[in-house]
Design a protein around this motif. Structure first.
Motif, PDB file in Angstrom:
ATOM      1  N   ALA A  22       1.165  -1.309   0.075  1.00 43.07           N
ATOM      2  CA  ALA A  22       0.144  -0.363  -0.063  1.00 43.07           C
ATOM      3  C   ALA A  22       0.930   1.375   0.161  1.00 43.07           C
ATOM      4  O   ALA A  22       0.033   2.367  -0.340  1.00 43.07           O
ATOM      5  CB  ALA A  22      -0.590  -0.043   1.225  1.00 43.07           C
ATOM      6  N   VAL A  23       2.302   1.648   0.654  1.00 46.53           N
ATOM      7  CA  VAL A  23       3.180   2.130   0.636  1.00 46.53           C
ATOM      8  C   VAL A  23       2.999   2.567  -0.839  1.00 46.53           C
ATOM      9  O   VAL A  23       3.486   4.095  -1.115  1.00 46.53           O
ATOM     10  CB  VAL A  23       4.163   1.989   1.145  1.00 46.53           C
ATOM     11  CG1 VAL A  23       5.097   3.453   1.240  1.00 46.53           C
ATOM     12  CG2 VAL A  23       3.787   1.890   3.330  1.00 46.53           C
ATOM     13  N   PHE A  24       3.587   1.391  -1.482  1.00 45.73           N
ATOM     14  CA  PHE A  24       4.343   1.351  -3.036  1.00 45.73           C
ATOM     15  C   PHE A  24       2.698   2.236  -3.894  1.00 45.73           C
ATOM     16  O   PHE A  24       2.924   3.297  -4.475  1.00 45.73           O
ATOM     17  CB  PHE A  24       4.780   0.727  -3.211  1.00 45.73           C
ATOM     18  CG  PHE A  24       5.297   0.401  -4.482  1.00 45.73           C
ATOM     19  CD1 PHE A  24       6.186   1.284  -5.317  1.00 45.73           C
ATOM     20  CD2 PHE A  24       4.322  -0.188  -5.667  1.00 45.73           C
ATOM     21  CE1 PHE A  24       6.173   0.579  -6.869  1.00 45.73           C
ATOM     22  CE2 PHE A  24       4.573  -0.616  -7.164  1.00 45.73           C
ATOM     23  CZ  PHE A  24       5.579   0.056  -7.695  1.00 45.73           C
ATOM     24  N   THR A  26       0.315   3.789  -3.371  1.00 41.71           N
ATOM     25  CA  THR A  26      -0.467   4.467  -3.104  1.00 41.71           C
ATOM     26  C   THR A  26       0.528   5.978  -2.802  1.00 41.71           C
ATOM     27  O   THR A  26       0.782   7.815  -2.639  1.00 41.71           O
ATOM     28  CB  THR A  26      -0.929   5.039  -1.484  1.00 41.71           C
ATOM     29  OG1 THR A  26       0.085   4.765  -0.552  1.00 41.71           O
ATOM     30  CG2 THR A  26      -2.318   4.414  -1.074  1.00 41.71           C
ATOM     31  N   TRP A  27       1.612   5.699  -3.230  1.00 42.25           N
ATOM     32  CA  TRP A  27       3.428   6.628  -3.154  1.00 42.25           C
ATOM     33  C   TRP A  27       2.426   7.888  -4.156  1.00 42.25           C
ATOM     34  O   TRP A  27       1.799   7.606  -5.837  1.00 42.25           O
ATOM     35  CB  TRP A  27       4.831   5.901  -4.173  1.00 42.25           C
ATOM     36  CG  TRP A  27       5.562   6.880  -3.931  1.00 42.25           C
ATOM     37  CD1 TRP A  27       6.609   7.667  -4.612  1.00 42.25           C
ATOM     38  CD2 TRP A  27       6.395   6.900  -2.585  1.00 42.25           C
ATOM     39  NE1 TRP A  27       7.432   8.588  -4.181  1.00 42.25           N
ATOM     40  CE2 TRP A  27       7.451   7.293  -3.233  1.00 42.25           C
ATOM     41  CE3 TRP A  27       6.548   6.376  -1.382  1.00 42.25           C
ATOM     42  CZ2 TRP A  27       8.596   7.984  -2.240  1.00 42.25           C
ATOM     43  CZ3 TRP A  27       6.978   6.396  -0.671  1.00 42.25           C
ATOM     44  CH2 TRP A  27       8.539   6.870  -0.862  1.00 42.25           C
ATOM     45  N   PRO A  28       2.600   8.976  -4.045  1.00 44.10           N
ATOM     46  CA  PRO A  28       4.164   9.155  -2.758  1.00 44.10           C
ATOM     47  C   PRO A  28       3.470   9.919  -1.350  1.00 44.10           C
ATOM     48  O   PRO A  28       3.642  10.902  -0.525  1.00 44.10           O
ATOM     49  CB  PRO A  28       4.693  10.081  -3.099  1.00 44.10           C
ATOM     50  CG  PRO A  28       3.715  11.814  -4.244  1.00 44.10           C
ATOM     51  CD  PRO A  28       2.664  10.100  -4.596  1.00 44.10           C
ATOM     52  N   LEU A  29       2.404   8.636  -0.985  1.00 38.00           N
ATOM     53  CA  LEU A  29       1.673   9.760  -0.334  1.00 38.00           C
ATOM     54  C   LEU A  29       2.686   9.543   1.915  1.00 38.00           C
ATOM     55  O   LEU A  29       2.741  10.715   2.122  1.00 38.00           O
ATOM     56  CB  LEU A  29       0.142   8.918   0.400  1.00 38.00           C
ATOM     57  CG  LEU A  29      -0.552   8.638   1.452  1.00 38.00           C
ATOM     58  CD1 LEU A  29      -1.824   8.597   1.374  1.00 38.00           C
ATOM     59  CD2 LEU A  29      -0.580   7.979   3.068  1.00 38.00           C
ATOM     60  N   LEU A 106      -3.170   8.444   6.869  1.00 34.94           N
ATOM     61  CA  LEU A 106      -2.656   7.516   7.718  1.00 34.94           C
ATOM     62  C   LEU A 106      -4.234   6.426   7.553  1.00 34.94           C
ATOM     63  O   LEU A 106      -4.020   5.438   6.808  1.00 34.94           O
ATOM     64  CB  LEU A 106      -2.041   7.578   9.156  1.00 34.94           C
ATOM     65  CG  LEU A 106      -0.984   7.739   9.480  1.00 34.94           C
ATOM     66  CD1 LEU A 106      -0.846   7.798  10.549  1.00 34.94           C
ATOM     67  CD2 LEU A 106       0.539   6.570   8.311  1.00 34.94           C
ATOM     68  N   VAL A 107      -5.298   7.345   7.715  1.00 31.65           N
ATOM     69  CA  VAL A 107      -6.365   7.135   7.573  1.00 31.65           C
ATOM     70  C   VAL A 107      -6.938   6.218   6.254  1.00 31.65           C
ATOM     71  O   VAL A 107      -7.356   5.199   6.340  1.00 31.65           O
ATOM     72  CB  VAL A 107      -7.336   7.383   8.299  1.00 31.65           C
ATOM     73  CG1 VAL A 107      -9.325   6.882   8.022  1.00 31.65           C
ATOM     74  CG2 VAL A 107      -7.563   7.334   9.537  1.00 31.65           C
ATOM     75  N   HIS A 108      -6.471   6.978   5.254  1.00 29.90           N
ATOM     76  CA  HIS A 108      -6.193   6.546   4.071  1.00 29.90           C
ATOM     77  C   HIS A 108      -5.867   5.791   3.438  1.00 29.90           C
ATOM     78  O   HIS A 108      -5.820   4.244   2.827  1.00 29.90           O
ATOM     79  CB  HIS A 108      -6.190   8.198   3.491  1.00 29.90           C
ATOM     80  CG  HIS A 108      -6.751   7.368   1.969  1.00 29.90           C
ATOM     81  ND1 HIS A 108      -7.293   7.878   1.379  1.00 29.90           N
ATOM     82  CD2 HIS A 108      -5.598   7.440   0.255  1.00 29.90           C
ATOM     83  CE1 HIS A 108      -6.709   7.747  -0.539  1.00 29.90           C
ATOM     84  NE2 HIS A 108      -6.217   7.589  -0.670  1.00 29.90           N
ATOM     85  N   TRP A 109      -4.811   5.644   4.292  1.00 31.67           N
ATOM     86  CA  TRP A 109      -3.477   4.405   3.278  1.00 31.67           C
ATOM     87  C   TRP A 109      -4.582   2.700   4.450  1.00 31.67           C
ATOM     88  O   TRP A 109      -3.961   1.575   3.745  1.00 31.67           O
ATOM     89  CB  TRP A 109      -1.817   4.755   4.071  1.00 31.67           C
ATOM     90  CG  TRP A 109      -1.295   3.682   4.597  1.00 31.67           C
ATOM     91  CD1 TRP A 109      -0.694   2.663   3.186  1.00 31.67           C
ATOM     92  CD2 TRP A 109      -1.448   2.570   5.698  1.00 31.67           C
ATOM     93  NE1 TRP A 109      -0.054   1.847   3.680  1.00 31.67           N
ATOM     94  CE2 TRP A 109      -0.099   1.386   4.987  1.00 31.67           C
ATOM     95  CE3 TRP A 109      -1.095   3.024   6.859  1.00 31.67           C
ATOM     96  CZ2 TRP A 109       0.566   0.530   6.152  1.00 31.67           C
ATOM     97  CZ3 TRP A 109      -1.128   1.335   7.561  1.00 31.67           C
ATOM     98  CH2 TRP A 109      -0.335   0.802   7.022  1.00 31.67           C
ATOM     99  N   LEU A 110      -4.631   3.042   5.568  1.00 28.50           N
ATOM    100  CA  LEU A 110      -5.504   1.554   6.348  1.00 28.50           C
ATOM    101  C   LEU A 110      -6.301   1.016   5.756  1.00 28.50           C
ATOM    102  O   LEU A 110      -6.559  -0.045   5.520  1.00 28.50           O
ATOM    103  CB  LEU A 110      -5.973   2.178   7.607  1.00 28.50           C
ATOM    104  CG  LEU A 110      -6.183   0.965   8.612  1.00 28.50           C
ATOM    105  CD1 LEU A 110      -4.927   0.516   9.677  1.00 28.50           C
ATOM    106  CD2 LEU A 110      -6.960   1.610   9.876  1.00 28.50           C
TER     107      LEU A 110
END
Length: 270
Positions: A22-24, A26-29, A106-110
């Motif tokens: 998810a980090v990748f 949604t980058w560059p979140l 962070l809530v979006h990423w979760l």
């Protein structure tokens, strides 16, 4: 014991992988935490404002359904507003450690690892394969629809649907009260997250329940239908405090027909 440990550790490992992916995806979140939030200039700021307003309303003891911060001094009725209740509930405690923007990101990423984990659990329940379940979770976490709706955080959190289906399946097969209560909880969370999700998911929930009843028809008992009714009752009870004020407003407002006719052409697909 080995199988029991595996049933716990494999989903945890899968969740960690989904989180890293998810980090990748949604980058560059993550690279812009503290300087930017995901989205454009429209609904993203509306959601962030709503979270902030709920925090203000709770701290000051005001009703969350009315604010004079809009259209001052007359104020605005928020009963018809798209309030992401679950996201706000997660966002609020993060304020103890982070600012509003970082908490929002962070809530979006979760949402992405949660979607992946939920589908993983449902898929593994059906086919008993960790690999295929992981691939199913991968699809649920990062399908293009979810990645494209970065302005609508409470529209992309669909984890409650596979979890509801999972515990409906267990309710029908095992006839346990806890499974019935949990299925009702996750159905309620669909609506609390976003009411449109509940309407869309109801079709799948009904079809899936009928399917499970058919393939397990030789094992059906009266208790099965009682527990399914318990699930529905639990869902209604949990949603009612937030749903009733909105329904009451919609059913009793005098300009319903005028608003619907006015918006029929530009918002037909809605």
């Amino acid at each position: 014991m080995v199988n029991r440990n595996r049933r716990v550790t494999v989903p945890i490992i899968g969740s960690l992988i989904y989180g890293l992916l998810a980090v990748f995806m949604t980058w560059p979140l993550m690279a812009q935490l503290g300087s930017a939030i995901p989205g454009k200039l429209g609904d993203t700021y509306a959601h962030l404002w709503t979270y902030s307003w709920l925090k203000t309303a709770i701290q000051s003891g005001q009703s969350p359904y009315f604010t004079d911060l809009l259209y001052f001094p007359e104020g605005a009725n928020l009963l018809n507003h798209n309030i992401a209740w679950f996201h706000a509930a997660v966002w609020l405690p993060l304020q103890l450690f982070l600012d509003q923007g970082n908490s929002y990101s962070l809530v979006h990423w979760l949402a992405f690892p949660l979607n992946g984990l939920a589908l993983f659990l449902l898929a593994r329940e059906h086919n008993r394969s960790d690999l295929s379940a992981f691939l199913g979770g991968l699809v649920a976490a990062f399908w293009p629809y979810n990645l494209s709706h970065f302005d609508h955080p409470n529209l992309i959190l669909i984890c409650w649907l596979p979890l509801a289906l999972l515990f409906i399946r267990r309710t029908i097969i095992n006839r346990r009260k806890l499974d019935a209560v949990l299925s009702g909880l996750f159905i309620a969370l669909l609506g609390i997250t976003r009411w449109q999700l509940l309407f869309m998911a109801t079709i799948m929930i009904v079809l899936y329940t009928i399917y499970m009843l058919i393939i397990n028809r030789q094992e059906l008992r009266l208790a099965t239908f009682v527990l399914l009714a318990v699930s529905a009752i639990v869902a209604v009870i949990l949603m009612l405090p937030l749903l009733y004020p909105m329904l009451d407003y919609q059913l009793n407002r005098v300009d319903v027909s005028e608003v619907l006719v006015h918006e029929e052409e530009p918002y037909g697909t809605d």
